[in-house]
Design a protein around this motif. Structure first.
Motif, PDB file in Angstrom:
ATOM      1  N   VAL A  88      23.927 -91.265 -27.326  1.00 14.11           N
ATOM      2  CA  VAL A  88      22.830 -91.845 -26.541  1.00 14.11           C
ATOM      3  C   VAL A  88      21.561 -91.733 -27.390  1.00 14.11           C
ATOM      4  N   ALA A  89      20.761 -92.810 -27.401  1.00 13.76           N
ATOM      5  CA  ALA A  89      19.554 -92.795 -28.241  1.00 13.76           C
ATOM      6  C   ALA A  89      18.334 -93.189 -27.416  1.00 13.76           C
ATOM      7  N   GLU A  90      17.417 -92.229 -27.259  1.00 12.16           N
ATOM      8  CA  GLU A  90      16.108 -92.465 -26.627  1.00 12.16           C
ATOM      9  C   GLU A  90      16.202 -93.273 -25.334  1.00 12.16           C
ATOM     10  N   LEU A  91      16.994 -92.800 -24.411  1.00 15.97           N
ATOM     11  CA  LEU A  91      17.204 -93.500 -23.141  1.00 15.97           C
ATOM     12  C   LEU A  91      16.200 -92.988 -22.113  1.00 15.97           C
ATOM     13  N   SER A  92      15.465 -93.918 -21.515  1.00 15.14           N
ATOM     14  CA  SER A  92      14.494 -93.536 -20.479  1.00 15.14           C
ATOM     15  C   SER A  92      14.709 -94.387 -19.239  1.00 15.14           C
ATOM     16  N   PHE A  93      14.763 -93.746 -18.109  1.00 11.88           N
ATOM     17  CA  PHE A  93      14.785 -94.469 -16.825  1.00 11.88           C
ATOM     18  C   PHE A  93      14.516 -93.470 -15.707  1.00 11.88           C
ATOM     19  N   ALA A  94      14.280 -93.980 -14.512  1.00 10.32           N
ATOM     20  CA  ALA A  94      14.035 -93.106 -13.365  1.00 10.32           C
ATOM     21  C   ALA A  94      14.730 -93.674 -12.132  1.00 10.32           C
ATOM     22  N   VAL A  95      15.167 -92.787 -11.269  1.00  8.46           N
ATOM     23  CA  VAL A  95      15.786 -93.216 -10.008  1.00  8.46           C
ATOM     24  C   VAL A  95      15.032 -92.530  -8.868  1.00  8.46           C
ATOM     25  N   SER A  96      14.528 -93.320  -7.952  1.00  7.83           N
ATOM     26  CA  SER A  96      13.733 -92.765  -6.843  1.00  7.83           C
ATOM     27  C   SER A  96      14.643 -92.414  -5.674  1.00  7.83           C
ATOM     28  N   PRO A  97      14.143 -91.587  -4.743  1.00  4.60           N
ATOM     29  CA  PRO A  97      14.946 -91.274  -3.555  1.00  4.60           C
ATOM     30  C   PRO A  97      15.320 -92.550  -2.802  1.00  4.60           C
ATOM     31  N   GLY A  98      16.582 -92.660  -2.401  1.00  6.48           N
ATOM     32  CA  GLY A  98      17.053 -93.833  -1.661  1.00  6.48           C
ATOM     33  C   GLY A  98      17.548 -94.944  -2.559  1.00  6.48           C
ATOM     34  N   ASP A  99      17.279 -94.832  -3.859  1.00 11.76           N
ATOM     35  CA  ASP A  99      17.737 -95.866  -4.803  1.00 11.76           C
ATOM     36  C   ASP A  99      19.176 -95.604  -5.250  1.00 11.76           C
ATOM     37  N   ILE A 100      19.931 -96.682  -5.520  1.00  9.65           N
ATOM     38  CA  ILE A 100      21.264 -96.538  -6.113  1.00  9.65           C
ATOM     39  C   ILE A 100      21.244 -97.309  -7.428  1.00  9.65           C
ATOM     40  N   LEU A 101      21.348 -96.574  -8.521  1.00  5.05           N
ATOM     41  CA  LEU A 101      21.298 -97.210  -9.844  1.00  5.05           C
ATOM     42  C   LEU A 101      22.724 -97.412 -10.359  1.00  5.05           C
ATOM     43  N   GLY A 102      23.056 -98.634 -10.721  1.00  2.00           N
ATOM     44  CA  GLY A 102      24.368 -98.920 -11.318  1.00  2.00           C
ATOM     45  C   GLY A 102      24.262 -98.785 -12.828  1.00  2.00           C
ATOM     46  N   LEU A 103      25.020 -97.847 -13.385  1.00  2.00           N
ATOM     47  CA  LEU A 103      24.984 -97.621 -14.839  1.00  2.00           C
ATOM     48  C   LEU A 103      26.214 -98.318 -15.421  1.00  2.00           C
ATOM     49  N   VAL A 104      26.011 -99.417 -16.132  1.00  2.00           N
ATOM     50  CA  VAL A 104      27.157-100.163 -16.650  1.00  2.00           C
ATOM     51  C   VAL A 104      27.034-100.360 -18.157  1.00  2.00           C
ATOM     52  N   MET A 153      12.942 -88.832  -8.421  1.00  2.00           N
ATOM     53  CA  MET A 153      13.934 -87.772  -8.206  1.00  2.00           C
ATOM     54  C   MET A 153      14.712 -87.453  -9.495  1.00  2.00           C
ATOM     55  N   ILE A 154      15.216 -88.527 -10.158  1.00  2.00           N
ATOM     56  CA  ILE A 154      15.882 -88.330 -11.462  1.00  2.00           C
ATOM     57  C   ILE A 154      15.044 -89.056 -12.517  1.00  2.00           C
ATOM     58  N   GLU A 155      14.613 -88.303 -13.522  1.00  2.00           N
ATOM     59  CA  GLU A 155      13.798 -88.934 -14.572  1.00  2.00           C
ATOM     60  C   GLU A 155      14.335 -88.572 -15.952  1.00  2.00           C
ATOM     61  N   LEU A 156      14.605 -89.572 -16.751  1.00  2.00           N
ATOM     62  CA  LEU A 156      15.015 -89.345 -18.145  1.00  2.00           C
ATOM     63  C   LEU A 156      13.930 -89.902 -19.051  1.00  2.00           C
ATOM     64  N   ASP A 157      13.460 -89.074 -19.983  1.00  2.00           N
ATOM     65  CA  ASP A 157      12.420 -89.531 -20.896  1.00  2.00           C
ATOM     66  C   ASP A 157      12.900 -89.359 -22.335  1.00  2.00           C
ATOM     67  N   ARG A 158      13.204 -90.481 -22.980  1.00  2.00           N
ATOM     68  CA  ARG A 158      13.664 -90.517 -24.381  1.00  2.00           C
ATOM     69  C   ARG A 158      14.824 -89.544 -24.624  1.00  2.00           C
ATOM     70  N   PHE A 159      15.776 -89.541 -23.677  1.00  2.14           N
ATOM     71  CA  PHE A 159      16.948 -88.655 -23.802  1.00  2.14           C
ATOM     72  C   PHE A 159      17.863 -89.149 -24.935  1.00  2.14           C
ATOM     73  N   SER A 160      18.249 -88.205 -25.801  1.00  2.00           N
ATOM     74  CA  SER A 160      19.162 -88.539 -26.917  1.00  2.00           C
ATOM     75  C   SER A 160      20.270 -87.492 -26.986  1.00  2.00           C
ATOM     76  N   LYS A 161      21.412 -87.926 -27.492  1.00  2.00           N
ATOM     77  CA  LYS A 161      22.530 -86.989 -27.676  1.00  2.00           C
ATOM     78  C   LYS A 161      23.392 -87.471 -28.835  1.00  2.00           C
ATOM     79  N   ARG A 162      23.718 -86.558 -29.741  1.00  2.00           N
ATOM     80  CA  ARG A 162      24.573 -86.909 -30.890  1.00  2.00           C
ATOM     81  C   ARG A 162      25.845 -86.091 -30.852  1.00  2.00           C
ATOM     82  N   TYR A 163      26.971 -86.671 -31.287  1.00  2.00           N
ATOM     83  CA  TYR A 163      28.213 -85.930 -31.549  1.00  2.00           C
ATOM     84  C   TYR A 163      28.453 -86.015 -33.048  1.00  2.00           C
ATOM     85  N   GLY A 164      28.083 -84.991 -33.762  1.00  2.00           N
ATOM     86  CA  GLY A 164      28.215 -85.030 -35.218  1.00  2.00           C
ATOM     87  C   GLY A 164      27.286 -86.091 -35.772  1.00  2.00           C
TER      88      GLY A 164
END
Lengths: 530, 241
Positions: free
Chosen positions: B17-33, B1-12
Motif C-alpha cells: 500500500v502506498a500513501e493511501l488516504s481516506f476517511a469513513v464517517s459514522p453511518g457511512d459504508i465504504l466499498g473497498l474494491v 470515525m476511520i481516518e487514514l492519512d498517507r498510510f503505507s505498507k511494504r513487504y520486503g
C-alpha cells in the motif's frame, strides 16, 4: 496401470524432491538426518551386540507390533485414503478402481521399504544380518500394507454405523498394542526376563504362526542357520506379499465414494496436526456449552485462560494417552535412582525428558493460534497480557506433572532429598524458558509474507521440520544457568549460593525471552491475503 | 470515525500500500474494491491494528491505532476473509469468549439474540470445528457485532453464505450503519458493493485510483448515468494499467 498414471507418479516424486531441496530449512534437516544415518552405517559393525543370546524375541515382537498396528489401522479408514488432488482430478478421470489402487501402492511401497531400512539402521546387526532384517521387515510391511488396504476396501461394503463402531474399536486395539508392545520391547531388550520367554512360547503356537504369519516368517528368515530353512522362510515371505497382493487386486470393488469421505476426513485431521492442534474427529460433535455465571470471573485476558481450559478439557482423549506413553519411557529410569550423587542422574534425566515432552504435550498456547493471531491481536488488551495468559496453561500443567514426579520419587525411593529439593525449585524456571522458546518458534519459523513457504502453506506447528531447530535453542538458553553453577563451583561458593545464582540468571533469561515473544506477537507478520 | 492519512505498507521490496488516504464517517459504508493484490486486506488489517503501518497514520474513533491501540481496538471489529474460530469451543462458548475478552458483558448485545438473528440457535452447542464455511462466516459477524463496535471492517463478508445468509448479512450491515457505525466492506462482488455502499474506493497496486459516491466516480469516468459499478471499475482499472 496406465502409462499416464506412472508418469504422474514420477512427476510427483520429482516435484516433491525439488520442493524439499529448494527450502533451506528442510534441506538442513534432510542433510542432518542423512548424515546421522551415514554415520550409523559406517559404525554399524563397530558396536558390540546390545542383545544377549535371545535376538529373535525382540525382532518377533517388533514385527508383530508393526504387522498388527498396520492391519488394525485399516479399520480406521472406510475406503483407502488418497491425496486430495487425486480425489479432485483422478477420481473423475477414466481410471478403474484397480488402477487407482496400484497408483496408491506406488506411493506406499517405497515408504514401507524406507521405514524397514530405518529400523535396520536403528538396530544394526544386533538382531541378525542387516540385509536379512531389511528383506524380512520389508516383506512383512508390504504384506501388512496390502492387508490394511484390503480391510479398508472391504469396509466400504459395511454399513456406516458398523464402520464407525469398528473405527472406535480399532483405536482401542491400536493403543493397547502400542502400549503393551513398547513395554514388552523395553523388557525384552533390557533382558529383564519374563516377556522374552513368553513371546518365544507364544510365537511357537500354531495359531500365532497363522495370525501373525509375516512376523514369524521374518523372524525365522533372520534366524535361519541352514540354506533350506532360509529358503523356506523366504518362500513364506514371498507368498505373503504375492498372496495378499492378489487378494487386493482380484475383487474389483468400487471404493471411490467412501474414499472421498475418508480422504477429506484425514486431510482435515492432518491439517489439525500441522497447526499443532488436537487431532480430533469433530464431525457431528455436540456438547454442553459451559457459559454459566462463573465465566464472568474471566474477563479481559482471563478469557484466554478460560478458553484454553475448555480446549484442554476437550482434548484429554489425545493428551492423556500421549502422557501415559511418555511416562512409559520415563518411569523405569525414574525409579532406578540410588542414594548417591551419581545415582540421582537417571532420575534427573527422566524428569528432564518429562520437561521436554511436557511442553509439547500441553501446547495449549500460541502454538495453536497461528491461524488466529489476527483475531488475538485485534483484541483490546495489552500484548503482554495476551501472551502471558496464553502461556499459563502449558506452564502450570508441565510444572504440575514434573513436581508430581519429583514428589513420587522422594516419597517412594531412597534418594538424596537435597538434590531433589533443588530440582523442584529449578523446574518452574526451566519450564518457563522452554515454553517461551516453543512459543517463540511459532513466530521465528513462520513463513514470511509472499515467501515460497507461505505460498506452499508450510506449517509452523510442533511437527514441522523447522521446529526441530528449537531443541538446539533450548540447550543454548539453559547454558547461562550452567555457567553460573560452574562459576560458583570454581569460586568454592556454597551449594545454595550457586543454585541461587543459577536460578537468578535463568529467571533473567526467561524474562528476556518473554519480552522478545511479546515483541514478536506484536510485530511479526504472517502471510496476508491481498 | 476511520481516518487514514498517507498510510503505507511494504513487504520486503514490494509496496503493498502506498500513501493511501481516506476517511469513513459514522453511518457511512465504504466499498473497498480492487483487483487481486491491490492491498485491500493489508489496509483492513492495518486499520484493525493487526499490522503495523510502514508510514502515515491511522485513527479509529479519534485514537491512533499505533499509539493508543487498546482504545482504538475497543471501538472496532474485524471480520476476516477466512474466519478461523476455536474448533474445540462451542458456538455459544465462542461468543462468550469474545464478550469476555472485549469486556462487553454489560453493554454488549445479547448473544442469544444474535444467534437467533443469524439462524445459529440450533448450532449453539455444536463445536465450531464442525461448522461449514457459511456458518463460520455467520459466527464471525456475530462475534464482531457483540460489543457494538463504532467501526466495522468486513473482508469478503458474503463468501460461502447461502441466499438467506446473504440477505441477513446485508441487513445486519445496514442496521449497524443505521446505528452509527462506520463500515468498510472489501469485496470482489461489485453488485453487492453497488447495492450496499454509500461510497466506493477503488485501489490498484496499493494506490488510490478513485473515491466517491457511485454518481461522483461515474462523472469522473465520464460514463453514462446508468453505468454499473462493474463498468466504472473496469474503466479505471484498465486505464491505470
Amino acid at each position: 496401470m496406465s502409462v499416464p498414471l506412472l508418469a504422474l507418479w514420477w512427476l510427483g516424486q520429482r516435484a516433491w524432491l525439488r520442493h524439499q531441496v529448494r527450502r533451506p530449512r528442510r534441506l538442513l534437516v534432510i542433510v542432518v538426518v542423512i548424515g546421522l544415518l551415514v554415520l550409523r552405517v559406517v559404525t554399524i559393525r563397530q558396536h558390540a551386540p546390545l542383545l544377549g543370546s535371545d535376538t529373535q524375541s525382540p525382532l518377533l515382537l517388533l514385527g508383530s507390533m508393526l504387522f498388527l498396528l498396520s492391519v488394525a489401522s485399516g479399520f480406521l479408514q472406510q475406503g483407502p485414503r488418497f491425496a486430495p488432488a487425486d480425489v479432485d482430478f483422478l477420481f473423475p478421470a477414466p481410471v478403474s478402481p484397480r488402477g487407482l489402487l496400484l497408483f496408491r501402492l506406488l506411493h506406499l511401497w517405497p515408504a514401507a521399504l524406507l521405514s524397514s531400512a530405518f529400523v535396520v539402521l536403528m538396530f544394526g546387526d544386533t538382531v541378525g544380518s542387516p540385509w536379512r532384517v531389511f528383506v524380512g521387515l520389508g516383506a512383512l510391511q508390504v504384506t501388512a500394507l496390502h492387508l490394511q488396504l484390503l480391510v479398508s476396501i472391504l469396509l466400504t461394503r459395511a454399513d456406516d454405523a458398523v464402520a464407525k463402531r469398528l473405527r472406535g474399536g480399532a483405536r482401542v486395539v491400536l493403543l493397547l498394542v502400542l502400549f503393551a508392545g513398547v513395554f514388552a520391547l523395553i523388557a525384552a531388550i533390557s533382558e529383564h526376563g519374563g516377556p522374552g520367554a513368553v513371546i518365544a512360547e507364544v510365537a511357537r503356537s500354531p495359531a500365532a504362526r497363522v495370525l501373525i504369519f509375516p512376523a514369524t516368517a521374518c523372524a525365522d528368515f533372520v534366524a535361519a542357520d541352514t540354506a533350506a530353512r532360509t529358503l523356506v522362510a523366504l518362500l513364506r515371505l514371498a507368498l505373503g506379499v504375492a498372496g495378499t497382493f492378489a487378494l487386493l487386486m482380484v475383487p474389483e470393488i468400487d471404493f471411490r465414494e467412501e474414499s472421498i469421505d475418508t480422504t477429506a476426513r484425514v486431510a482435515r485431521l492432518l491439517a489439525q496436526r500441522r497447526r499443532g492442534e488436537t487431532v480430533i474427529d469433530l464431525d457431528g460433535r455436540r456438547v454442553a456449552s459451559r457459559t454459566g455465571r462463573a465465566t464472568r470471573l474471566f474477563s479481559g485476558a482471563g478469557a484466554i485462560l478460560w478458553k484454553n481450559s475448555i480446549v484442554l478439557s476437550r482434548s484429554l482423549r489425545t493428551v492423556v494417552p500421549g502422557i501415559l506413553f511418555g511416562l512409559l519411557f520415563v518411569l523405569p529410569a525414574l525409579f532406578a535412582s540410588r542414594r548417591d550423587v551419581l545415582g540421582v542422574f537417571p532420575a534427573m534425566m527422566a524428569i528432564t525428558m518429562a520437561t521436554l515432552f511436557g511442553s509439547n504435550a500441553f501446547n495449549f498456547d500460541l502454538r495453536r493460534e497461528v491461524e488466529r493471531i489476527d483475531s488475538l491481536r485485534a483484541l483490546p488488551l495489552p500484548a503482554a497480557a495476551i501472551v502471558l495468559a496464553e502461556l499459563v496453561t502449558p506452564w502450570v500443567l508441565s510444572v504440575g506433572l514434573q513436581e508430581l514426579l519429583v514428589a513420587t520419587v522422594v516419597l517412594t525411593v531412597d534418594v538424596d532429598r537435597e538434590w531433589f529439593g533443588a530440582l523442584a525449585l529449578a523446574l518452574p524456571i526451566v519450564t518457563a524458558v522452554l515454553v517461551v522458546i516453543d512459543n517463540l518458534s511459532v513466530f521465528l519459523f513462520a513463513p514470511k509474507p509472499g515467501s515460497a513457504d507461505a505460498r506452499a502453506g508450510a506449517g509452523s506447528g510442533a511437527g514441522s521440520p523447522a521446529q526441530l531447530l528449537r531443541v538446539l535453542v533450548w540447550f543454548v538458553a539453559l547454558l547461562p544457568a550452567a555457567g553460573a553453577l560452574l562459576v560458583a563451583r570454581l569460586l568454592d561458593a556454597r551449594h545454595w549460593v550457586g543454585l541461587t545464582a543459577a536460578a537468578a540468571v535463568e529467571l533473567l533469561v526467561a524474562v528476556a525471552l518473554f519480552v522478545a515473544l511479546v515483541r514478536c506477537f506484536e510485530r511479526r507478520e504472517f502471510a496476508a491475503g491481498e | 470515525m476511520i481516518e487514514l492519512d498517507r498510510f503505507s505498507k511494504r513487504y520486503g521490496d514490494r509496496a503493498a500500500v502506498a500513501e493511501l488516504s481516506f476517511a469513513v464517517s459514522p453511518g457511512d459504508i465504504l466499498g473497498l474494491v480492487g483487483p487481486n493484490g491491490a492491498g485491500k486486506t493489508t489496509t483492513l488489517r492495518a486499520i484493525a491494528g493487526v499490522l503495523r503501518p510502514g508510514g502515515g497514520t491511522i485513527r479509529v474513533g479519534g485514537f491512533d491505532v499505533v499509539k493508543e491501540p487498546r482504545q482504538a481496538k475497543r471501538e472496532l471489529a474485524l471480520v476476516p476473509d477466512t474466519p478461523n474460530p476455536y474448533e474445540l469451543l462451542t458456538v455459544r462458548e465462542h461468543l462468550e469468549f469474545v464478550r469476555l475478552a472485549y469486556g462487553a458483558t454489560r453493554d454488549g448485545r445479547d448473544p442469544e439474540e444474535l444467534l437467533a438473528k443469524f439462524e445459529l440457535e440450533d448450532k449453539r452447542d455444536e463445536l465450531c470445528g464442525s461448522l461449514s464455511r457459511g456458518m463460520r462466516q455467520k459466527l464471525a459477524i456475530c462475534c464482531a457485532l457483540l460489543h457494538r463496535p463504532k467501526a466495522l471492517l468486513l473482508d469478503e463478508p458474503l463468501t460461502g453464505l447461502d441466499p438467506y445468509g446473504t440477505r441477513v448479512m446485508r441487513e445486519a450491515i445496514l442496521s449497524a450503519a443505521a446505528e452509527g457505525a462506520a463500515i468498510i466492506v472489501s469485496s470482489h462482488q461489485l453488485e453487492l458493493v453497488e447495492r450496499l455502499c454509500t461510497r466506493v474506493l477503488i485501489v490498484q497496486r496499493g494506490r488510490k485510483v478513485v473515491e466517491g459516491t457511485l454518481e461522483e466516480i461515474r462523472e469522473v469516468a465520464a460514463l453514462a448515468p446508468d453505468a454499473t459499478l462493474e463498468e466504472v471499475f473496469f474503466h479505471f482499472v484498465e486505464e491505470s494499467r
